[in-house]
Design an enzyme around this catalytic site. Structure first.
Site, PDB file in Angstrom:
ATOM      1  NE  ARG A  58      11.222 -12.207  -4.921  1.00  0.00           N
ATOM      2  CZ  ARG A  58      11.629 -11.289  -5.782  1.00  0.00           C
ATOM      3  NH1 ARG A  58      12.877 -11.271  -6.208  1.00  0.00           N
ATOM      4  NH2 ARG A  58      10.789 -10.384  -6.244  1.00  0.00           N
ATOM      5  CE  LYS A 112       3.882  -4.459  -0.285  1.00  0.00           C
ATOM      6  NZ  LYS A 112       4.608  -4.332  -1.542  1.00  0.00           N
ATOM      7  CG  ASP A 127       0.862 -10.304  -1.208  1.00  0.00           C
ATOM      8  OD1 ASP A 127       0.895 -10.503  -2.435  1.00  0.00           O
ATOM      9  OD2 ASP A 127       1.887 -10.093  -0.526  1.00  0.00           O
ATOM     10  CE  LYS A 172       3.218 -12.811  -1.919  1.00  0.00           C
ATOM     11  NZ  LYS A 172       3.784 -11.644  -2.643  1.00  0.00           N
ATOM     12  CG  ASP A 202       3.667  -7.765   1.266  1.00  0.00           C
ATOM     13  OD1 ASP A 202       4.482  -7.561   2.190  1.00  0.00           O
ATOM     14  OD2 ASP A 202       3.976  -7.768   0.055  1.00  0.00           O
ATOM     15  CD  GLU A 244       5.910 -10.595   0.611  1.00  0.00           C
ATOM     16  OE1 GLU A 244       6.695  -9.704   0.263  1.00  0.00           O
ATOM     17  OE2 GLU A 244       4.770 -10.738   0.098  1.00  0.00           O
ATOM     18  CG  ASP A 286       7.616  -5.169  -0.078  1.00  0.00           C
ATOM     19  OD1 ASP A 286       6.712  -5.989   0.192  1.00  0.00           O
ATOM     20  OD2 ASP A 286       7.410  -4.102  -0.688  1.00  0.00           O
TER      21      ASP A 286
END
Ligand code: BES
Ligand code: MN
Ligand code: ZN
Length: 488
Positions: free
Chosen positions: A339, A265, A276, A253, A258, A337, A335
């Site tokens: 996956r 968030k 991230d 990833k 993020d 994101e 959020d």
């Protein structure tokens, strides 16, 4: 770092100290017998005991060197009970010693007599610093890492292979840490891809970068959906080390920051979301490492990179996107994101018909709720999951096997699309993320999914060989797994 057969002109001698009910003892240097004569050992032990040394794991005690030893001071590092010392204890103790040696020019150590590879790995990993952004507060000499650590060995050729591997592994971990520690204003998708490509090309590896146009042409709806809120467009980079017939696919990833997107968030701790892309950093570094170690395996890293931002062009909660391969997904929470970008990359990776697939991601806060900040959660097909977890524990990264409970799968059903990207509850959040990814794994493929939300980024103080910030987890798990596959 080099090897040496005498203590010579070093500034500091690093020795191990074991603990017992009868008090501390100077650790033996098993591989080559005692380098220090009995009188020196006795003098040192008296001095160390006088200032309270116990020999407990990772305890540090520094004393002036006895006359004639050829060094200024002796740093004793605790190893705990002699019969419980394993490679991980040596790495941890060497790590704290390595960090404590900042400002020193040359150190020499007897820890190599216990396990040269573990000692070298620990010193390298522990001495890591990240200072390119220090500007006016540039590190003072006493804050700079030790310049040189010499490992006492019985003869100059001793342990050459172990030392080479330790150095290569530690440098790969440092590469992953550097990527994670680079701030998100400088490390955006195109820049991340370029930097990775540069390293890969320098190592003679094949590189392919898909830019936003190529991603659109190829139908990578997950990567594009997540990336479209940012002014800095997404990328997919593929790096291949062609080392043999067995094929390992790595996916990581690469969210360079993020914010959560429109499902934004809270401000508190959002800065940690610079990490991230730790999964991406780890798989890129591991692919380079597999090449450096000339492992007889083909390793392909497929790495999606995007910045998850809220804006007028961002995807909305309720949008439906089409993943690479055709699965439609209702994005209920922007959020979740990771996956979405991973799904595209995992389907693409599956097209190469690998024997194994490992994906690595800072995927869920739920990983830390379940396992704390230092234990990666490992899901996937059972046999391979357990194998990766066992290897992870053997290298001290401590991944733990977790289930993918079938009953949670229905909670990812969508009313209008093939799948929803989140459930409507918070139970087993790490596992439902894993179940989402499972939909994108080619049937019959051996697969492990490693959630490193906590373990890849240390927001607390340094410990063992782990610094603050990027940790490089799970590079050592990945390379151990690839080595294990190579040995099949
Ligand atoms: N990158 C985060 C997960 C994360 C959280 C990593 C904290 C490291 C530290 C991920 O993209 C995320 O936001 N996950 C959500 C999923 C939820 C919306 C189902 C989460 O964990 O809250
Ligand atoms: Mn997120
Ligand atoms: Zn994320």
């Amino acid at each position: 770092m080099v090897r040496t057969v005498s203590i010579g002109e070093a500034d500091v001698l690093v020795i191990g100290l074991t603990s017992s009910d009868d008090g501390p003892a100077i650790a033996p240097a098993d591989a080559f017998g005692d380098v220090l004569d009995a009188e020196t050992r006795a003098t040192l032990l008296t001095a160390l005991t006088a200032v309270g040394a116990k020999g407990k794991g990772e305890e540090l005690t520094r004393v002036p060197a006895p006359a004639g030893l050829g060094v200024d001071s002796v740093l004793a590092v605790g190893l705990g009970a002699l019969d419980k010392i394993d490679a991980e204890q040596i790495r941890k103790s060497a790590g704290v010693a390595g960090r404590a040696l900042s400002g020193v020019d040359t150190a020499v150590t007897t820890l190599s007599g216990l396990d040269l590879g573990a000692a070298a790995e620990g010193f390298y990993l522990g001495a890591y610093t990240f200072t390119p952004y220090k500007g006016k507060s540039a590190p003072k000499p006493e804050e700079t890492p030790v310049k040189r650590v010499e490992f006492l060995v019985p003869d100059p050729g001793f342990g050459e292979e172990a030392l080479f591997r330790a150095q290569a592994v530690a440098e790969a971990v440092a590469t992953a840490r550097d990527f994670v520690n680079t701030p998100p204003n400088d490390l955006f998708p195109a820049e991340f891809a370029d930097r990775a490509a540069e390293l890969a090309k320098a190592a003679g590896l094949q590189v392919e970068i898909l830019d936003e146009q190529a991603l659109a042409d190829g139908g990578y709806g997950g990567i594009l959906g997540v990336g479209k809120g940012s002014s800095r467009p997404p990328r997919l980079i593929r790096i291949t080390y062609a080392g043999g017939d067995k094929k390992v696919a790595l996916v990581g990833k690469g969210i360079t920051f993020d914010t959560g997107g429109i499902s934004i968030k809270p401000a508190q701790n959002m800065e940690n979301m610079t990490s991230d892309m730790a999964g991406a950093a780890a798989v890129i570094a591991t692919t380079l490492l597999a090449a450096r170690l000339s492992l007889p395996v083909t390793v392909t890293a497929t790495v999606p990179m995007a910045e998850n931002m809220p804006s007028a062009t961002a995807q909305r909660p309720g949008d439906v996107l089409t993943q690479y391969g055709g699965t439609t997904v209702e994005v209920l929470n922007t959020d979740a994101e990771g996956r979405l970008i991973l799904a595209d990359a995992m389907v693409r990776a599956g097209e190469d018909e690998p024997d194994y697939l490992i994906d690595v991601a800072t995927l869920t806060g739920a990983q830390m709720v379940a396992l704390g900040t230092r234990t990666p959660g490992i899901m996937g097909t059972e046999e391979f999951r357990d194998r990766v977890a066992r290897l992870s524990q053997s290298v001290g990264e401590n991944g733990w096997p977790m289930p993918l409970p079938a009953e949670l799968r229905a909670d990812l059903n969508s009313k209008i699309a093939d799948l929803a990207n989140v459930t409507n509850h918070r139970w087993g959040g790490m596992l439902s993320a894993g179940l989402f990814l499972k939909e994108f794994v080619t049937d019959g493929l051996q697969w492990a999914h490693v959630d490193i939300a906590g373990p890849s980024y240390n927001t607390g103080g340094p410990f063992g060989y782990t610094p603050k910030g990027g940790t490089g987890v799970p590079v050592r798990t990945l390379i151990a797994t690839i080595e294990d596959i190579a040995a099949e």
